[in-house]
Design a protein around this motif. Structure first.
Motif, PDB file in Angstrom:
ATOM      1  N   THR A 135       0.832  -1.201   0.000  1.00  0.00           N
ATOM      2  CA  THR A 135       0.000   0.000   0.000  1.00  0.00           C
ATOM      3  C   THR A 135       0.867   1.251   0.000  1.00  0.00           C
ATOM      4  OG1 THR A 135      -1.694  -1.188   1.275  1.00  0.00           O
ATOM      5  CG2 THR A 135      -1.896   1.196   1.161  1.00  0.00           C
ATOM      6  N   GLY A 136       1.943   1.227   0.781  1.00  0.00           N
ATOM      7  CA  GLY A 136       2.817   2.385   0.849  1.00  0.00           C
ATOM      8  C   GLY A 136       3.707   2.575  -0.358  1.00  0.00           C
ATOM      9  N   CYS A 137       4.171   1.471  -0.941  1.00  0.00           N
ATOM     10  CA  CYS A 137       5.187   1.547  -2.007  1.00  0.00           C
ATOM     11  C   CYS A 137       4.662   1.198  -3.394  1.00  0.00           C
ATOM     12  CB  CYS A 137       6.350   0.606  -1.674  1.00  0.00           C
ATOM     13  SG  CYS A 137       7.135   0.914  -0.082  1.00  0.00           S
ATOM     14  N   GLY A 138       3.486   0.570  -3.474  1.00  0.00           N
ATOM     15  CA  GLY A 138       3.016   0.048  -4.760  1.00  0.00           C
ATOM     16  C   GLY A 138       2.838   1.097  -5.832  1.00  0.00           C
ATOM     17  N   GLY A 139       2.319   2.267  -5.454  1.00  0.00           N
ATOM     18  CA  GLY A 139       2.118   3.322  -6.447  1.00  0.00           C
ATOM     19  C   GLY A 139       3.413   3.782  -7.070  1.00  0.00           C
ATOM     20  N   GLY A 140       4.464   3.897  -6.251  1.00  0.00           N
ATOM     21  CA  GLY A 140       5.762   4.315  -6.763  1.00  0.00           C
ATOM     22  C   GLY A 140       6.377   3.289  -7.701  1.00  0.00           C
TER      23      GLY A 140
END
Length: 212
Positions: A135-140
Motif C-alpha cells: 500500500t505504501g510503495c506500490g504506487g511508486g
C-alpha cells in the motif's frame, strides 16, 4: 482521530501524485500522460491492496476523493508557472517532498494493515506486512515501471525497508496497545526512519560485480 488521518492521507496522496507528475514532465509526457502517472502514484498502492484483500471494486472507485485529488494535483503541477517553480527551486521542493512523501508512506503503510485486518480473517504477520508495504510503495513501483525506469525502491535509499520495519512495529503492537496507538507508532517510526535515512544517506548494501 479519523479527521487527522484523512488529512494526512490527503497530504500523502498529494505528495505521491506530485512525484508521479514531475517524473512524467521529466519524461516529456503530455498532460494526459502526466495526469495518469500522477494518478497511478497517488492511488496505485491502494488499488493493489484492495485487490489482494478482496475489496471489489477497489475503494478508490467507491469513494473517488483520492482519485480526484491525484488528477487535480497532477494538472496543477503541469501548469507552466508551477512546473517552472519546481524545477527552479529544486532544494526547497525536494525537502518539502521528502517530508510529505515520508508522511504519506507512513500513513498508507499502516492504513494498508488496518484494511487487511478489517477485510480478511487471516491476520498472519506475513500477509499484514505485505499488504502494508504494498500500500505504501506500490504506487511508486507502478509509476517507475510505466515511466520505463527501474523501481526507485530497489535502487535508492532506505524506503521500502522503512515501510517494512514500521509495518512490523504496527502489527506487533496492534493487540497490545490497540489499533490507534499501533498505527500512530508504526507511521511515526516510518517517517523518522525515512528522514534519518535521507539525512545520513542510509542505503542497503549492493552487490559489487567484477569489472569486465
Amino acid at each position: 482521530m479519523e479527521d487527522i488521518l484523512f488529512f494526512l492521507e490527503i497530504m500523502g496522496t498529494v505528495a505521491f501524485a506530485i512525484s508521479g507528475a514531475v517524473l512524467g514532465i521529466r519524461k516529456r509526457m503530455d498532460i494526459f500522460g502526466v495526469s495518469i502517472l500522477g494518478l497511478t502514484t497517488g492511488v496505485g498502492g491502494g488499488i493493489i491492496r484492495d485487490l489482494i484483500v478482496g475489496n471489489n471494486p477497489p475503494l478508490t472507485f467507491q469513494d473517488p476523493v483520492y482519485l480526484v485529488v491525484s488528477i487535480i494535483t497532477s494538472i496543477i503541477v503541469f501548469l507552466p508557472v508551477i512546473r517552472t517553480w519546481i524545477f527552479r527551486e529544486t532544494r526547497f521542493y525536494e525537502a518539502l517532498m521528502l517530508l510529505f512523501d515520508s508522511i504519506g508512506l507512513g500513513i498508507f503503510t499502516v492504513n494498508g494493515i488496518q484494511t487487511a485486518y478489517q477485510s480478511t480473517n487471516i491476520h498472519g504477520i506475513i500477509l499484514l506486512a505485505f499488504v502494508g508495504v504494498i500500500t505504501g510503495c506500490g504506487g511508486g513501483v507502478l509509476r517507475d515501471m510505466m515511466a520505463g525506469d527501474r523501481p526507485y525502491i530497489f535502487v535508492k535509499h532506505f524506503y521500502a525497508s522503512a515501510s517494512l520495519l514500521g509495518a512490523l512495529a504496527c502489527i506487533l503492537l496492534w493487540n497490545r496497545i490497540g489499533y490507534g496507538g499501533a498505527m500512530l507508532l508504526g507511521a511515526t517510526s516510518i517517517v523518522v526512519l525515512r528522514l534519518l535515512a535521507a539525512r545520513n544517506h542510509w542505503s542497503l548494501p549492493k552487490a559489487d560485480l567484477p569489472e569486465e
